[in-house]
Design an enzyme around this catalytic site. Structure first.
Site, PDB file in Angstrom:
ATOM      1  N   GLU A  74       0.798  -1.233   0.000  1.00 48.15           N
ATOM      2  CA  GLU A  74       0.000   0.000   0.000  1.00 48.15           C
ATOM      3  C   GLU A  74       0.833   1.286   0.000  1.00 48.15           C
ATOM      4  OE1 GLU A  74      -0.125  -2.392   2.294  1.00 48.15           O
ATOM      5  OE2 GLU A  74      -0.146  -1.582   4.331  1.00 48.15           O
ATOM      6  N   ASN A  75       2.133   1.179   0.231  1.00 50.62           N
ATOM      7  CA  ASN A  75       2.949   2.392   0.129  1.00 50.62           C
ATOM      8  C   ASN A  75       3.206   2.787  -1.325  1.00 50.62           C
ATOM      9  OD1 ASN A  75       4.605   0.003   0.118  1.00 50.62           O
ATOM     10  ND2 ASN A  75       6.376   1.337   0.126  1.00 50.62           N
TER      11      ASN A  75
END
Lengths: 217, 233
Positions: free
Chosen positions: A46-47
């Protein structure tokens, strides 16, 4: 009984060809090691990366390429980078097919608690609330009981919630369970574990229909 | 070309003052505006509200502002890895507003895009939704979250040109693009600042219209938080 790698290995069987998968920190991260090599799967972090590869070789690590656990990683051919809003568009917009994450507690109605213990330092929910609120296919990877031997599969969560009614499947060191309207349905037993063992370690309603097979790993 | 180039970090930070709200890009220590943070520490501003996914580590990143007791409030999704942060939070010195990561990103993007608020499913039924408006759409419940309001955004890109166009590298992109144009003034620092015409317009991630000031950072440490490698075969 399974160890952490065993749990990851069993969950890897849930990863299907063509899936985009988000793996949480801890046991879920290990799942990538056991996914069949004859299927095409892309891991999302998700980064801001899709198409994560293995850790880099010593000396080849790049400070600008990390996963959500802040570990240095590599990318595979076909990978892409994107900003955080786009990343959560993939998650909220249900483009990610499978989310695998850890938990402190799961309730028989699908509620999950995995971010806060009152009285202890709260580090934050990170992306967990977005992930559980959006994904339709969530597998929780966790030990069946906590360090004090208390069940983590409950009638009702006692810790602050991360999301409500969102968990569908749980793989623990003892069993594979599916959450349905009437509770935790026991699907499979870990090798050497009896239905009675699982019943004893489950505080919530355990539904046992017929003969329960042993997991194939 | 509208020139956004400033000659130094001190010029880039002109106008900042105590009590302001800042957005700072980065995920962990990856893609943080190192030079702007160093300057903020040097300026000694206090009572700051910082919007940033994380809070750095004790001796790097936003941790430097915390060590210096310059931060009044942090708005973040995850704040582990920082002992001083923990001490200030538990003693009540530091106010912390934990926000789901996707919501944090969208609150930045909403500010950038001119939306006052948006509905998200994240946090519904949890303490994050307490006191917030909720609403049902197509049988599912959502929480109303408002766009951020900030005075300055400090972002870090890989390359930029004098017009303020930005290109990011790898996962150092993270929150940086979402924060461009999301505050009154956006300050971009880049590893390499080039004259206009050198960047291919097809490859620009953030157009210069979202950036007010741009400068080339003096140096980048790019510290790695979790160095994980496998042995060479």
């Amino acid at each position: 009984m399974l160890d952490k790698n065993g749990i990851a290995k069993r969950i890897a069987k849930e990863v299907k060809d063509g899936y985009y998968v988000n793996l949480g920190i801890g046991i879920p991260t290990l799942v990538a090691n056991f996914v069949r090599e004859d299927i095409e799967v892309e891991f999302q972090s998700e980064n801001g990366v899709l198409g994560m590869g293995p850790f880099p070789f010593e000396g080849e690590e790049d400070a600008d390429i990390i996963n959500a656990g802040k570990q240095t990683i590599t990318t595979l051919p076909g990978a892409s980078f994107f900003d955080s809003a786009t990343s959560f568009s993939m998650i909220r917009g249900k483009h990610v097919d499978l989310t695998i994450l850890g938990a402190m507690e799961v309730a028989e109605n699908g509620d999950i608690a995995n971010w806060k213990i009152p009285g202890k330092m709260v580090k934050g929910m990170g992306g967990a609330m977005d992930l559980v609120a959006s994904a339709e296919n969530i597998i929780v990877a966790m030990m069946h009981t906590n360090k004090r031997g208390e069940s983590k599969l409950l009638k009702k969560c006692s810790l602050p919630l991360t999301g409500v009614g969102c968990v569908t499947k749980i793989v623990t060191n003892l069993a594979v369970l599916q959450i349905k309207d009437d509770g935790f349905h026991l699907l499979e037993r870990a090798p050497g574990v009896s239905v009675e063992d699982i019943q004893a370690a489950t505080e919530g309603t355990l539904v046992v229909n017929g003969e329960i097979p042993e997991m194939e790993i | 070309m509208i020139n956004k180039k400033v000659s130094s970090v001190s010029e880039a930070l002109q106008g900042v003052s105590s009590g302001m709200t800042f957005m700072l890009g980065g995920f962990g220590l990856c893609g943080i505006p190192e030079n702007s943070i160093t300057e903020l520490v040097k300026l000694g501003l206090t009572n700051l509200t910082c919007i940033s996914n994380n809070a750095g580590v004790d001796d790097f990143g936003l941790g430097l502002l915390l060590q210096n007791h310059q931060v009044k409030k942090m708005i973040s999704s995850y704040v582990g890895e920082n002992d001083e942060f923990e001490r200030q939070m538990l003693s009540g010195e530091l106010e912390v507003e934990l926000t789901p990561q996707g919501t944090l990103a969208e609150k930045c993007r909403a500010a950038q895009a001119g939306f006052p608020a948006f509905y998200t499913p994240a946090g519904y039924g949890t303490e994050v939704a307490e006191g917030k408006e909720t609403r049902e759409f197509n049988g599912k419940m959502y929480v109303l979250e408002e766009a951020f309001k900030a005075d300055y955004s400090f972002v870090k890109a890989w390359k930029g040109d004098e017009a303020g166009n930005l290109i990011f590298k790898g996962t150092a992109r993270n929150f940086n693009p979402c924060m461009c144009g999301a505050a009154t003034i956006t300050v971009a620092e880049v590893e390499e600042l080039v004259p206009v015409g050198e960047l291919d317009p097809n490859q620009i991630h953030i157009p210069g219209i979202f950036v007010q000031r741009i400068f080339q950072g003096e140096k980048y440490e790019k510290r790695i938080e979790q160095r994980t490698v496998r042995p060479k075969l």
